[in-house]
Scaffold this active site. Structure first.
Site, PDB file in Angstrom:
ATOM      1  N   VAL B 158       0.872  -1.173   0.000  1.00  0.00           N
ATOM      2  CA  VAL B 158       0.000   0.000   0.000  1.00  0.00           C
ATOM      3  C   VAL B 158       0.905   1.217   0.000  1.00  0.00           C
ATOM      4  O   VAL B 158       1.988   1.187   0.580  1.00  0.00           O
ATOM      5  CB  VAL B 158      -0.935  -0.001   1.244  1.00  0.00           C
ATOM      6  CG1 VAL B 158      -1.531   1.371   1.508  1.00  0.00           C
ATOM      7  CG2 VAL B 158      -2.048  -1.027   1.055  1.00  0.00           C
ATOM      8  N   CYS B 159       0.474   2.264  -0.673  1.00  0.00           N
ATOM      9  CA  CYS B 159       1.195   3.543  -0.684  1.00  0.00           C
ATOM     10  C   CYS B 159       2.610   3.331  -1.234  1.00  0.00           C
ATOM     11  O   CYS B 159       2.818   2.531  -2.152  1.00  0.00           O
ATOM     12  CB  CYS B 159       1.154   4.145   0.725  1.00  0.00           C
ATOM     13  SG  CYS B 159       1.497   5.908   0.837  1.00  0.00           S
ATOM     14  N   THR B 160       3.580   4.030  -0.687  1.00  0.00           N
ATOM     15  CA  THR B 160       4.943   3.943  -1.198  1.00  0.00           C
ATOM     16  C   THR B 160       5.630   2.626  -0.861  1.00  0.00           C
ATOM     17  O   THR B 160       6.801   2.436  -1.206  1.00  0.00           O
ATOM     18  CB  THR B 160       5.794   5.112  -0.662  1.00  0.00           C
ATOM     19  OG1 THR B 160       5.734   5.098   0.767  1.00  0.00           O
ATOM     20  CG2 THR B 160       5.272   6.446  -1.170  1.00  0.00           C
ATOM     21  N   GLY B 161       4.915   1.720  -0.212  1.00  0.00           N
ATOM     22  CA  GLY B 161       5.458   0.379  -0.003  1.00  0.00           C
ATOM     23  C   GLY B 161       5.828  -0.289  -1.325  1.00  0.00           C
ATOM     24  O   GLY B 161       6.732  -1.142  -1.371  1.00  0.00           O
ATOM     25  N   ALA B 208      -3.061   2.218  -3.808  1.00  0.00           N
ATOM     26  CA  ALA B 208      -2.649   3.624  -3.874  1.00  0.00           C
ATOM     27  C   ALA B 208      -2.323   4.124  -2.462  1.00  0.00           C
ATOM     28  O   ALA B 208      -2.029   3.322  -1.567  1.00  0.00           O
ATOM     29  CB  ALA B 208      -3.749   4.437  -4.546  1.00  0.00           C
TER      30      ALA B 208
END
Lengths: 280, 280
Positions: B158-161, B208
């Site tokens: 999730v996200c910048t992971g 996202a």
């Protein structure tokens, strides 16, 4: 860690970071970092926005108790901790050991009930199941919520956390909400249950079940810092929900499935009613 | 604690609890509690639903690293941990100390990288800002993700992971997403950035920014346990979002505010590009 934060914030690039920028500044300020953060011009650009109060000094006390539902708390924590200058405390009976949530994930408190400031801007209770009933039966916990809530400008909860507010005597005559399966139990505490996502009645702001914490927190941020600030944090969190399966409420879920889930949760109001015999 | 769970689950009332019922059963099962849980009839009622796989034995490894964004992880954790029979591990370099998130809230790991099973069903990376860049530069962390990801049926973030997945060499030739401000950086890793809430490409599933973890997790649960199971958990989490302020994406946010937020985040891709020099 301070070095890292200085890199983020101090350079020529000014307000420079990804998502938790406002947040990191905030953490830095809480840790005694010195203002001003970022370039003055970048600062002024945000500060000049309509409905955008960049700085504040709110003191937020978020209750942790064994077997709380972590998501009830972590979503609001994200938004609260991104209010620059706000101090967000995770308060538990004991400070030095992690508090297990109902799903095993354990969170460290940042302060004990005994250490919590006498006057807070906002008290917050997360929900849970048996853990919440146990919290309702714990004198130290309920006395803490009742005491801070008696003076706090905002008394808040997500999910069944509102039952703890009720147990503490804070919902008498108030409109409030809770998890859909627990909402009617609010009547036990003299409250009027309302089937809405976020319910505000004076200084009492309650959110519906679990995931309602995101909407609840944005409503609180809008109230404390302006709609523009909340919109900035909504963008930072990329909160543009698109659930990939239907439902979300008993009314919109497949009827057979909704009935099974509802039946499964039927005993809970009974446990709450028994615990409510000790209400303040 | 076992006593509590037994009260919840073992009595005549059968599948008896509020929100985290499925979850509590799951935790109990992980802790060695003995099946069957609840009455057989209640069990069968769920198990007989269409698109509903009640039991499974997935092994989920969720990475914790310093200054990760807690909400990126805690939302998916809620849904993953509610899959009955699944084992959900919070994996950090060191097992015995809490891992601080970027907003100060610290979560306890449940196992060290060294202890993590060699074969997992799903590896998950949460995002962050500077902390994520630091994780991308940490050999032990990236080697761990690369190794478990090389065999895992599902590689997720999730996200910048997703930048950590990219650094580990797991996104080559894949469609993927990230936080809106970091999405284009996926090109550095041979991936095709896609502006969608949840992107599935073979065994790679990416969400996202931050709050997308809820939609991401429901998509994963639907894939692993069926759409009916995901719908049950959506109801349990009362996930019927109603954000009280506008926005959520750069395109839907007030243009002046979106520009300021975007400018604020501009330096991040540069840090990522520098870190990507060490990519696998």
């Amino acid at each position: 860690m301070n070095g890292t934060r200085r890199t983020l914030i101090g350079g020529a690039a000014a307000l420079a970071a990804l998502a938790p920028l406002l947040a990191l500044q905030n953490v830095m300020a809480q840790n005694g970092g010195s203002a001003p953060v970022g370039s003055q011009s970048a600062h002024d650009a945000f500060a000049g926005l309509p409905n955008f109060k960049m700085h504040g000094d709110e003191v937020v006390a978020m209750l942790l108790y064994p077997e709380f539902t972590a998501l009830d708390l972590v979503a609001p924590h994200y938004f609260f901790a991104c209010m620059m200058g706000a101090k967000v405390h995770l308060v538990a009976k004991q400070k030095d050991k992690p508090v297990p949530s109902d799903l095993g994930l354990a969170i460290m408190p940042t302060m004990s009930i005994a250490e919590c400031p006498r006057d807070v801007s906002l008290i917050f209770c997360p929900g849970g199941t048996q853990g919440t009933v146990n919290a309702m039966l714990d004198d130290e916990t309920v006395d803490f919520v009742a005491d801070r809530g008696s003076r706090a400008p905002f008394i808040t909860s997500v999910c069944t956390g509102s039952l703890i507010l009720g147990q503490a005597g804070l919902l008498k005559g108030k409109r409030a909400t809770s998890h859909w399966a627990a909402r009617d139990s609010l009547k036990l505490f003299g409250a009027t249950p309302v089937n809405e996502r976020v319910v505000t009645d004076g200084r009492v702001i309650t959110g519906a079940g679990v995931s309602a914490g995101l909407d609840f927190a944005l409503a609180v941020v809008a109230k404390l810092r302006g709609v523009g600030y909340a919109e900035a944090l909504r963008l930072q969190a990329e909160y543009a929900p698109q659930p990939p399966v239907p439902g979300g409420t008993p009314e919109t879920t497949d009827p057979q499935l909704a009935k099974l889930m509802s039946d499964m949760l039927l005993p809970f109001p009974g446990w709450v009613a028994k615990a409510a015999e000790k209400k303040r």
